[in-house]
Every structure is written in structure tokens, then in C-alpha cells.
Design a protein around this motif. Structure first.
Motif, PDB file in Angstrom:
ATOM      1  N   ILE A  70       0.799  -1.230   0.000  1.00 40.51           N
ATOM      2  CA  ILE A  70       0.000   0.000   0.000  1.00 40.51           C
ATOM      3  C   ILE A  70       0.829   1.277   0.000  1.00 40.51           C
ATOM      4  O   ILE A  70       0.319   2.347  -0.332  1.00 40.51           O
ATOM      5  N   GLU A  96      -0.299  10.291  -4.259  1.00 36.75           N
ATOM      6  CA  GLU A  96       0.571   9.670  -5.259  1.00 36.75           C
ATOM      7  C   GLU A  96       1.840  10.492  -5.443  1.00 36.75           C
ATOM      8  O   GLU A  96       2.301  10.707  -6.554  1.00 36.75           O
ATOM      9  N   ARG A 118      -1.955   3.058  -1.993  1.00 36.50           N
ATOM     10  CA  ARG A 118      -3.073   2.280  -2.505  1.00 36.50           C
ATOM     11  C   ARG A 118      -4.086   1.953  -1.415  1.00 36.50           C
ATOM     12  O   ARG A 118      -3.763   1.959  -0.220  1.00 36.50           O
ATOM     13  N   LEU A 153      -6.317  -2.635  -4.321  1.00 39.74           N
ATOM     14  CA  LEU A 153      -5.054  -1.954  -4.588  1.00 39.74           C
ATOM     15  C   LEU A 153      -5.038  -1.165  -5.879  1.00 39.74           C
ATOM     16  O   LEU A 153      -4.132  -0.358  -6.099  1.00 39.74           O
ATOM     17  N   ASP A 154      -6.026  -1.339  -6.718  1.00 38.88           N
ATOM     18  CA  ASP A 154      -6.117  -0.559  -7.948  1.00 38.88           C
ATOM     19  C   ASP A 154      -6.752   0.808  -7.723  1.00 38.88           C
ATOM     20  O   ASP A 154      -6.811   1.626  -8.642  1.00 38.88           O
ATOM     21  N   THR A 180      -7.454   4.428  -5.149  1.00 39.67           N
ATOM     22  CA  THR A 180      -6.794   5.346  -4.230  1.00 39.67           C
ATOM     23  C   THR A 180      -7.358   5.225  -2.823  1.00 39.67           C
ATOM     24  O   THR A 180      -8.541   4.910  -2.635  1.00 39.67           O
ATOM     25  N   ILE A 206      -6.334   4.448  -9.120  1.00 40.25           N
ATOM     26  CA  ILE A 206      -4.996   5.032  -9.081  1.00 40.25           C
ATOM     27  C   ILE A 206      -4.715   5.711 -10.420  1.00 40.25           C
ATOM     28  O   ILE A 206      -5.030   5.189 -11.490  1.00 40.25           O
TER      29      ILE A 206
END
Length: 479
Positions: free
Chosen positions: A42, A130, A139, A144-145, A147, A391
Motif C-alpha cells: 500500500i 501519489e 493504494r 489496490l487498484d 486510491t 490510481i
């Protein structure tokens, strides 16, 4: 791991320490092990200082309400002598401080064991975390894809991942509530000036920014707010005094309240159908508790507020960049695109625009105060207009700062509710009451009149008791 101790929140962990069931050192061991196991996925926890944490335990922790509980502070705007900071920026990497800020002094007095910092976007001006200085995006532990939000995205991710039970954040346009909504946590923005800003900063973004906490429970937030409450010496703003304090306020439900239900944005634009349905479900829950709910939204000039907020933050960002450059050229290896764009936008503004924008923010605050004075006690809405973004959607690569904030695909379209209450100074909270069909958290937003922090947090606690969320955890947070 912390989860193996059977505690659901920081209050319970502190109780285990007080009873002698676990030591502060053992809790710190568990938190560091969780960082090692979960943080690579993450990218939320940075700038660890285990020796400082061990030293604090050895020297004797204050006997505050969270004595011995591991804690993380945001890597932006909270100065701490033992914790150098990148402030989310390569330009400010490894900044050190000669002493502690007022808020960190009070946090330490609560007895927590601070052992590191959490990631934030450069300048704190994004709804995603980011920043290039951390080598990659932060993440969402739920997926995890997606935000974890911003600007306290590292704090939200660390708590949602079960690394710590709670963490420090700050909120200048939703930066506690957006990560709370994104990560399935509770996030509360107090009334302006409820918490100290100094002595390193006079004010944050014309008084719109304030510290806060990402927690799993309302009681953790209430107790930490009480531990940190009150302006520091010479503060430029003042919050109405509390009657009994947040922790006392949540001990019983509030009076039955008039709730305005807004199932669009505050300018009437539609929101994601799943999110809208979650708002209606929250309204039904409030009605079942005896509160009176009817449709409504303020007529305050939100577009004016958005323009003023955008200009104020641009000027503040430009000031910070120019001060840190110390005569060096502005280059992409030091400042990311949005920061460069904010500086460029600030330089297009007339010298009088900053004060004009502050005046517009204050006028907006009076409009919102008037709405609550003659209308509802509580405004109910979503926290975000849609589930957590993927993300990269709010990458800082763009130099079009104004479009990034106010464009049709920008931050305000994604998060049209939060910054309103930074501008007005009113208390507001995000509650983790719903999940999308894709398994992502959906936050529900409640806001109250200026100074009505106790009534708002009492309502949040009543909702938590009626619709508990503690058992809903991101998969990686399970022991």
C-alpha cells in the motif's frame, strides 16, 4: 499482530495496556511487524523512527487516555523534532524541526507511541496520495487498484490495513473525510480553530485547514479531540467553547434533530447511483432513530466558494514553493506538475485577489450559517460523489491546476461536499455506512452549525451504535 490482541480500536488497546495484558513495547513490535508485512502493498508508512519510539517508552509515557498505543503522524504540516518530514515533496525532503508543534505536543501527552509518518500528496492539494517523493502511489487496502484518498491518504490506508488503530491527519478541503470515505473509516473535521495550528504556522489556507484523526470508532476520535482541543497561544481564530467535551457528548444520544437530505451535489448535479442509494439508506436509518428527515440543500454560492478556495490554495502553494526553492530554478525534479501549475496560476492573480478570495470565503460562511440558523440542524449527503477513484486518475502530473480542481473531471466534481465546510468552518464528519457492489467503501457525510461539534459527534455515535461498522475490515487487515 495487533488484530491478534482482540482489540477493535485504540481505546480498547489502551485498556489492555492499563490492565497489564500487553506492554507498549509489544504493541510497537506488532505495529512494526504489520508495517513490514502490509506496507509494501500500500505504500502508506514512511520515515520510521523506531529508536525515538523505544526511547519514549523507556523514559516513561504520559498517563493519557491512549498510553502505549502505536501512532503515526501525517507527513505534512505537523512539525515534530524526532520526526523529519518530506512534506509530500522532493523539494522539502528530510526537513527537520527544532521543536514540536502544539498539536504534536498534545498528541504526545495522550500517551501514544509515535513511530513514523504517513504519506501525503505534494502540497496536500489532491484527493489521492501519489507523491513522487515516496516512489509510487499509496493504494487502498480494500482494492489496490484504487486510491486511499488524500491528502491524509497514507493515514487512511495505514488504519484500514490494520497497521495502527488510528492515525493523525489534517483537513483543508476534505483531507480527513475523503480518506475516511475511501478506506471505510470514521473521519471528523472539527469547527475552525478547535485545534491548534502553531507555532510554526499562523493559519492553514486562510483558516480552512485543521488537524484531525482517522479512526475505526467514534470514541477514539472523541477522546483524541478532547486531548488536543483548544487554540494555541496567539491563535488568529477562536472556536466557541465546548459544553462538556466530545467524549462526554457521545455518552448519550443527541436531541431529535431536523435533517436535510441532499442526494445530489450541493449544486444539484447527480451523483453515482450507488452512492445516492447509500445516502437514502442513511436517511432511513436516521428516521428509524426518530430524527426528522426531509429533502433540502443550501442555496449558498458554492461556485464562488470553489473559485475562492482554488485561488487561496494556489497562493499558499506558491508561497511555500518559492520559500523552499531559495533561489533555485523551478524544475520538474523538485516540484510536481500540479504544484508548478498552482504557482503559475497564483502569478496570474491580481495582488488584491487573495484578500478578495478570503472575503468571499467569509461571505460564504455567513451564507451557510444562515442556512442552518433558519433550516436544519444537520445536512446529510454523500462524502464523495462516487466510490473511490482508480490510481492515476488524480495524478499530479498535470500542470493545469485550475482544471485539476474545478474542471468537469476534477477534484470538486469528485468531492463536491467536503471543501464547503472547510470554507464555512463548520464541523463535518464522514461515516463508513455503505459498500459498493465492487466491494469499495462509501462514506456518508453529516455537517452541523458552527460550534456544534458535540451534537454532531453525539449523532455519529448514535448511528455507530445503531449500525456498527467495526467488523467490516479490509481483507489485509484481518489477523
Amino acid at each position: 499482530m495487533i488484530g491478534d490482541l482482540g482489540a477493535t480500536d485504540a481505546t480498547e488497546l489502551a485498556g489492555l495496556v492499563a490492565k497489564g495484558d500487553v506492554t507498549p513495547g509489544e504493541l510497537l513490535d506488532a505495529a512494526l511487524a504489520a508495517v513490514e508485512a502490509r506496507n509494501p502493498a500500500i505504500n502508506a508508512v514512511v520515515l520510521l523512527n523506531e529508536p525515538a519510539a523505544r526511547r519514549a517508552i523507556a523514559e516513561g509515557l504520559p498517563h493519557g487516555p491512549f498510553r502505549g498505543v502505536p501512532f503515526l503522524i501525517k507527513d505534512l504540516g505537523i512539525e515534530a523534532r524526532d520526526f523529519p518530514s518530506h512534506n509530500g515533496s522532493r523539494l522539502l525532503a528530510n526537513t527537520t524541526y527544532p521543536g514540536d508543534s502544539a498539536i504534536f505536543t498534545r498528541i504526545k501527552a495522550s500517551g501514544v507511541v509515535t513511530f513514523g509518518r504517513t504519506t501525503s500528496p505534494e502540497g496536500g492539494i489532491g484527493a489521492a496520495t501519489e507523491s513522487a517523493v515516496y516512489g509510487g502511489p499509496t493504494r487502498n487496502p480494500w482494492n489496490l487498484d484504487h486510491t486511499s484518498g488524500g491528502s491524509s491518504g497514507g493515514a487512511g490506508a495505514a488504519v484500514a490495513a490494520g497497521i495502527v488503530a488510528f492515525a493523525h491527519g489534517s483537513d483543508g478541503g476534505g483531507s480527513v473525510r475523503i480518506p475516511a470515505a475511501s478506506c471505510g473509516l470514521f473521519g471528523f473535521k472539527p469547527t475552525r480553530a478547535r485545534l491548534p495550528d502553531g507555532p510554526y504556522a499562523g493559519e492553514g489556507w486562510a483558516g480552512m485547514a485543521i488537524d484531525g484523526f482517522l479512526t475505526r470508532s467514534v470514541r477514539d476520535t472523541a477522546t483524541m479531540l478532547d486531548a488536543c482541543e483548544g487554540a494555541d497561544l496567539g491563535a488568529p481564530y477562536w472556536a466557541p467553547p465546548l459544553a462538556k467535551g466530545h467524549a462526554q457528548a457521545i455518552s448519550r444520544p443527541p436531541r431529535r434533530l431536523r435533517v436535510a437530505l441532499c442526494d445530489t451535489s450541493l449544486t444539484g448535479d447527480p451523483i453515482d447511483p450507488q452512492v445516492r442509494d447509500a445516502v437514502h439508506a442513511a436517511a432511513r436509518l436516521l428516521e428509524s432513530l426518530g430524527h426528522h428527515v426531509e429533502p433540502g440543500r443550501p442555496s449558498a454560492d458554492v461556485p464562488m466558494m470553489m473559485r475562492a478556495w482554488t485561488d487561496i490554495v494556489a497562493v499558499g502553494t506558491a508561497l511555500g514553493i518559492r520559500s523552499a526553492l531559495k533561489g533555485r530554478p523551478l524544475t520538474g525534479d523538485l516540484v510536481e506538475g500540479v504544484g508548478r501549475g498552482a504557482l503559475a496560476h497564483a502569478e496570474t492573480l491580481h495582488p488584491t485577489r487573495y484578500l478578495q478570495a478570503v472575503g468571499e470565503i467569509h461571505a460564504f460562511g455567513r451564507q451557510m450559517a444562515g442556512y442552518f440558523d433558519t433550516g436544519p440542524d444537520i445536512l446529510l449527503s454523500a462524502t464523495l460523489a462516487e466510490p473511490p477513484a482508480r490510481i492515476g486518475r488524480f495524478s499530479h502530473a498535470t500542470e493545469d491546476y485550475v482544471a485539476y480542481r474545478t474542471g468537469p473531471e476534477g477534484i470538486f466534481a469528485y468531492s463536491p461536499f467536503c471543501a464547503v465546510f472547510n470554507a464555512s468552518g463548520q464541523p463535518a464528519a464522514s461515516l463508513p455506512l455503505a459498500m459498493s457492489a465492487q466491494g469499495l467503501p462509501i462514506g456518508i457525510h453529516l455537517a452541523a452549525p458552527f460550534g456544534a461539534d458535540e451534537e454532531l459527534i453525539a449523532l455519529c455515535a448514535e448511528i455507530e451504535r445503531a449500525a456498527p461498522w467495526a467488523s467490516r475490515r479490509a481483507p489485509m487487515a484481518d489477523p
